[in-house]
Scaffold this active site. Sequence first.
Site, PDB file in Angstrom:
ATOM      1  N   ASP A 191      12.227  48.092  69.269  1.00  0.00           N
ATOM      2  CA  ASP A 191      13.295  48.932  68.714  1.00  0.00           C
ATOM      3  C   ASP A 191      13.108  50.358  69.205  1.00  0.00           C
ATOM      4  OD1 ASP A 191      15.515  49.699  67.442  1.00  0.00           O
ATOM      5  OD2 ASP A 191      14.836  49.260  65.413  1.00  0.00           O
TER       6      ASP A 191
ATOM      7  N   CYS B  94      13.759  53.866  67.339  1.00  0.00           N
ATOM      8  CA  CYS B  94      14.008  53.684  65.914  1.00  0.00           C
ATOM      9  C   CYS B  94      13.574  54.983  65.236  1.00  0.00           C
ATOM     10  CB  CYS B  94      13.164  52.514  65.411  1.00  0.00           C
ATOM     11  SG  CYS B  94      13.448  52.155  63.679  1.00  0.00           S
TER      12      CYS B  94
ATOM     13  N   ASN C 197      13.820  46.243  57.824  1.00  0.00           N
ATOM     14  CA  ASN C 197      13.440  47.435  57.056  1.00  0.00           C
ATOM     15  C   ASN C 197      14.376  48.618  57.288  1.00  0.00           C
ATOM     16  OD1 ASN C 197      12.711  48.186  59.610  1.00  0.00           O
ATOM     17  ND2 ASN C 197      10.571  48.652  59.146  1.00  0.00           N
ATOM     18  N   HIS C 198      15.508  48.381  57.925  1.00  0.00           N
ATOM     19  CA  HIS C 198      16.466  49.464  58.133  1.00  0.00           C
ATOM     20  C   HIS C 198      17.312  49.669  56.870  1.00  0.00           C
ATOM     21  CE1 HIS C 198      16.131  48.799  62.730  1.00  0.00           C
ATOM     22  NE2 HIS C 198      15.095  49.417  62.220  1.00  0.00           N
TER      23      HIS C 198
ATOM     24  N   LEU D  67      20.141  52.627  54.570  1.00  0.00           N
ATOM     25  CA  LEU D  67      20.800  53.912  54.302  1.00  0.00           C
ATOM     26  C   LEU D  67      20.570  54.166  52.815  1.00  0.00           C
ATOM     27  CD1 LEU D  67      24.348  55.072  55.360  1.00  0.00           C
ATOM     28  CD2 LEU D  67      23.566  55.354  53.020  1.00  0.00           C
ATOM     29  N   GLU D  68      20.042  55.331  52.497  1.00  0.00           N
ATOM     30  CA  GLU D  68      19.736  55.611  51.093  1.00  0.00           C
ATOM     31  C   GLU D  68      20.254  56.975  50.669  1.00  0.00           C
ATOM     32  OE1 GLU D  68      15.668  53.105  50.037  1.00  0.00           O
ATOM     33  OE2 GLU D  68      15.491  55.265  50.349  1.00  0.00           O
TER      34      GLU D  68
ATOM     35  N   HIS E 220       4.669  57.473  60.066  1.00  0.00           N
ATOM     36  CA  HIS E 220       6.124  57.263  60.090  1.00  0.00           C
ATOM     37  C   HIS E 220       6.640  56.553  58.848  1.00  0.00           C
ATOM     38  CE1 HIS E 220       5.438  53.078  60.911  1.00  0.00           C
ATOM     39  NE2 HIS E 220       6.693  52.828  61.238  1.00  0.00           N
TER      40      HIS E 220
ATOM     41  N   GLY F  68       4.377  51.296  55.774  1.00  0.00           N
ATOM     42  CA  GLY F  68       3.723  50.168  56.420  1.00  0.00           C
ATOM     43  C   GLY F  68       3.591  49.019  55.442  1.00  0.00           C
TER      44      GLY F  68
END
Lengths: 152, 476
Positions: B95, B98, B202-203, B205-206, B399, B402
């Site tokens: 990805d 990402c 794990n993608h 929009l929040e 990042h 995990g």
Amino acid sequence: MNPGPPPARASACPDIGWEHFHHVADVGVRGIGSTPAEAFEQAALALTAVITEPAGVRPAARVDIECRAPELELLLVDWLNAIVFEMSTRRMLFGAFEVRIEGDRLAGQARGEPVEAARHQPAAEVKGATLSELRVRQDAHGCWRAQCVVDV
Amino acid sequence: MDPGRFERVNDTTWRIPPTGPMRVPAIIYGGESLLRDMDDKVGEQLVNVTTLPGIVRAAYAMPDAHWGYGFPIGGVAAFDAGDGGVISAGGVGFDISCGVRTHRTGLGRAEIERVQAPLADALFQHVPVGVGSTGRISLDPRGMDAMLAGGAAWALAEGYGDQRDLDYIEDHGQARDAEPEAVSERARQRQRREMGTLGSGNHYLEIQEIVEVLHPEAAATYGLRQGECVLTIHCGSRGLGHQIGTEFLREMAIAAPEFGIELPDRELACAPIRSPLGQRYIGAMRAAINCALANRQIIGQLARDVLRRFWPGIELPLLFDVSHNTCKLETHALEDGPREVWVHRKGATRSLGPRHATVPAAYRDTGQPVLIGGSMGTESWVLAGLEASESAAFSSACHGAGRCMSRTQARKRWGGRQVVDTLAAAGITVRSPSQRGVAEEAPGAYKDVAAVVEAAEQAGLAARVARLKPVVCIKG
């Protein structure tokens, strides 16, 4: 003349099927079969099972897949990645697979249907099959195991 | 991992000195308990990275490091092209680019709560999400080339976003010297209907509430006020990036012996930077970075469209957009002076400190915002890059949280409905096309992100600025 039951193949594998093996962030897919081709078919089911229940995918449409690779292990990765590509571009899921391997060539068929989110409840798309934990080997019981980690 | 395997440099720095084929040391950042919780494979994979040609200084693992494929996730390594250095498709990952993007809303939590369910429904309907979803944009070949060369600037020209957005995207929203011609037809085919889609796994929009400010000065610079909400997007380069990763990984794995490169793990597949294959990958990877930047720019605007239905005229200025799966040519201070090196960050965020020339002018005295995604039930963080991160890890930080549990384990432990209901009771509205997907992303399947960012701060990688808690979560 009654031919009777077919003779058992000397190399018949008692464990034909698929499984996921442990990987914390991603998923390991493993297919087990009496031949490399059968192990590849089962590995493809394991790939589908990362996304959805394979038995819930209707084999309504057939997609032909061909790959060629300099070695059997890379051929497995190519096969799985070809399925990922077909799933992605056709917006389909596949629940049944057939594979023939001759030399460095694979000719396969994947049967499935368009994704229906409500029915299939697809958990995650597979981004690609990796070379990690990549192995295609025959064990002492005659079973071929074809496996690698897939990135989700 | 057993801390006994490492030299303890200090409370958050652990070192494996070079032995055998290792060209440089391996260094892991994190407190002792984080280190103990890491899989042994993290150490093995990091040591493998140290054997690659042209690596400079050390291979690093961030406090959120976990077992990846080839490189550990949370791995950072830099290579010198002049010293036979390599570029690794496995070191960037599938990805490509990402990353995380956060917009300020200026809205208080109470204002979100008044419309929480209809807002979640509207975002879920307007932003394409999940396996098999398609975007509103269909790219013809010319449009595809323009997108691959232009990145977020292309999306802006297509009507997605605000001119000011570009100042708050890493590298001004565009990877220069991208080579669309290095992107295969199959990669293009995968992207044709995927522009402006969030993806899955794990993608997300929040909408997140700023629940705590730990660094008031930096928070003021970033415009983050406790009790207000931000909108955060986590996604990448979609099918195009995945396909580029797939194709080059294979090509590099096959070509490695020709380059005389011995790979301890084939997933580390790489090619000399100064080789036609290395150069072709760099051009394609940069095009994929542009694809990711364009994708997040589009989704940011889709989110704006939705919020403007509820609050007409709301601006949603961009705080920052930063990637965590990349390889970039950067100048770093090495023992013998500044040198250009190719920095791979796989599951690691660039973390530029104050006064760095490429940090947006408004943040120049504070450092670059480092956006850390957590899990949907717990928390996310905004950190600020520190100058010390330059010598610590080529200006890099962690990042995310995990995973600490596999998807299979999570699915066995929790049901999707159960996770959604538990989160709803905690005030978090989740919308997803897949109950199974929600179960696999259950908060308990992730590590404690608070411990990760605390370790990152102690190690001098980035300073904690604000803690965010989700209010609305759209999941693939």
